[in-house]
Design a protein around this motif. Structure first.
Motif, short mmCIF file in Angstrom:
data_model
loop_
_atom_site.label_atom_id
_atom_site.label_comp_id
_atom_site.label_asym_id
_atom_site.label_seq_id
_atom_site.Cartn_x
_atom_site.Cartn_y
_atom_site.Cartn_z
N ALA A 53 -56.98 -62.78 42.57
CA ALA A 53 -57.28 -62.31 44.04
C ALA A 53 -56.02 -62.44 45.01
O ALA A 53 -55.63 -61.63 45.81
N THR A 57 -53.44 -59.91 46.59
CA THR A 57 -53.13 -59.82 47.86
C THR A 57 -51.72 -60.03 48.59
O THR A 57 -51.03 -59.24 49.41
N TRP A 174 -65.49 -54.07 43.24
CA TRP A 174 -64.52 -54.05 41.81
C TRP A 174 -64.30 -52.45 41.69
O TRP A 174 -63.11 -52.19 41.43
N PHE A 177 -61.70 -51.43 44.34
CA PHE A 177 -60.24 -52.29 43.94
C PHE A 177 -59.88 -51.57 42.67
O PHE A 177 -58.51 -50.93 43.00
N CYS A 226 -60.52 -56.30 46.45
CA CYS A 226 -60.22 -57.28 45.59
C CYS A 226 -60.69 -58.71 45.95
O CYS A 226 -61.59 -59.53 45.21
N LEU A 227 -60.49 -59.10 47.16
CA LEU A 227 -60.88 -60.48 47.66
C LEU A 227 -62.48 -60.40 47.57
O LEU A 227 -62.99 -61.47 47.25
N ALA A 230 -63.73 -60.72 44.17
CA ALA A 230 -63.32 -62.06 43.41
C ALA A 230 -64.24 -63.21 43.84
O ALA A 230 -64.85 -63.84 43.35
#
Length: 302
Positions: A53, A57, A174, A177, A226-227, A230
């Motif tokens: 992640a 980024t 998810w 993303f 994504c962050l 994760a």
């Protein structure tokens, strides 16, 4: 009378523990069913997912660097600087790809192990252990099956009547993303193809500055998703791994004759423990019989 899984007092008015759902008299772990350690693997998977992640980024924020390089190229009318920007982005993206492959491998193995442990817990999930692997790999199915497997693992491992909200948060982020990253990449590819391959003047160089400026905002959407995905998944992995490992430790006593006091095959010359019999030096019966150790011969079950 107390539940052998969670230790809560049970009531004869119900057939199962009202906290964890274990039926009265059922051991925390069924005898003779292989079980798999998940704490260490879960920790490794969490670290890999977190690293992936962070690296994604960083790659998503590359347009901040690309704008500087494009402006420098425009000031110098130097196409080599633009080529350097492309190579720099490739170097930033490569570590993300490697980390993603490592994380994907560890997550698939972890998912399979925690799903297999449900069989030893006497749970009745609807998704087979095979889908814990295939669900991530089969197209279309990978949008639905993994979350169903993890949702059932979370419910039975964490003693929840409903799917934990963290599972919903993880999978929603998810999907944003996964789909968003593909859409943004496709849009950028189309915009990049419209750029002049060999810019010669200020106007043509300026199009590269605009390209990187316009690329930043769309990239932030999958980066934030994504962050979130994760972070929520790492928390899920830690909670599920800790709950399953605690249940395995609670269910299997340290019988005399086991090497180093750990469950497994009896030491040479030592008598095998008898299910339901008291271990020497103890005053009561064992809650469960010894577990059969996992078989050797596969990477996942090793």
């Amino acid at each position: 009378m107390h539940c052998q899984t969670c230790g809560d007092a049970t009531s004869p008015a119900f057939d199962e523990c009202q906290r964890c759902g274990t039926r009265h008299g059922q051991p925390a772990v069924l005898p003779g069913v292989p079980t798999y350690a998940v704490r260490g693997l879960g920790l490794a998977a969490g670290v890999a997912v977190g690293a992936t992640a962070v690296l994604f980024t960083l790659s998503a924020l590359f347009p901040l660097v690309g704008v500087r390089l494009a402006r420098s190229a425009a000031e110098q009318l130097d196409r080599d600087v633009l080529l350097g920007a492309v190579l720099a982005e490739v170097l930033v993206t490569l570590p993300f790809i490697v980390a993603m492959l490592v994380a994907a491998t560890l997550v698939v193995i972890w998912t399979w192990r925690v799903r297999k442990n449900l069989d030893a817990f006497g749970a009745a999930p609807t998704q087979s252990a095979a889908w814990a692997i295939a669900g991530w790999l089969v197209p279309i199915a990978n949008f639905v099956v993994p979350v169903r497997v993890v949702a059932e693992v979370a419910r039975f491992s964490l003693w929840r009547r409903r799917v934990p909200g963290l599972v919903v948060l993880w999978w929603s982020a998810w999907l944003v993303f996964s789909i968003g990253e593909r859409v943004v990449a496709k849009m950028e590819e189309g915009r990049y193809d419209r750029l002049t391959e060999f810019p010669r003047n200020d106007e043509e160089f300026a199009t590269y500055v605009d390209f990187y400026q316009e690329a930043l905002l769309p990239r932030l959407v999958p980066a934030v998703a994504c962050l979130v995905a994760a972070a929520s998944f790492v928390v899920l992995v830690r909670r599920i791994s800790a709950a399953q490992q605690d249940r395995l430790a609670r269910a299997v006593p340290a019988w005399p004759g086991w090497p180093n006091g750990q469950p497994g095959w009896p030491a040479p010359g030592a008598p095998a423990p008898v299910p339901g019999a008291s271990a020497p030096g103890t005053g009561g019966p064992s809650p469960t019989s010894p577990q059969v150790p996992p078989g050797v011969g596969g990477t996942i079950g090793a």
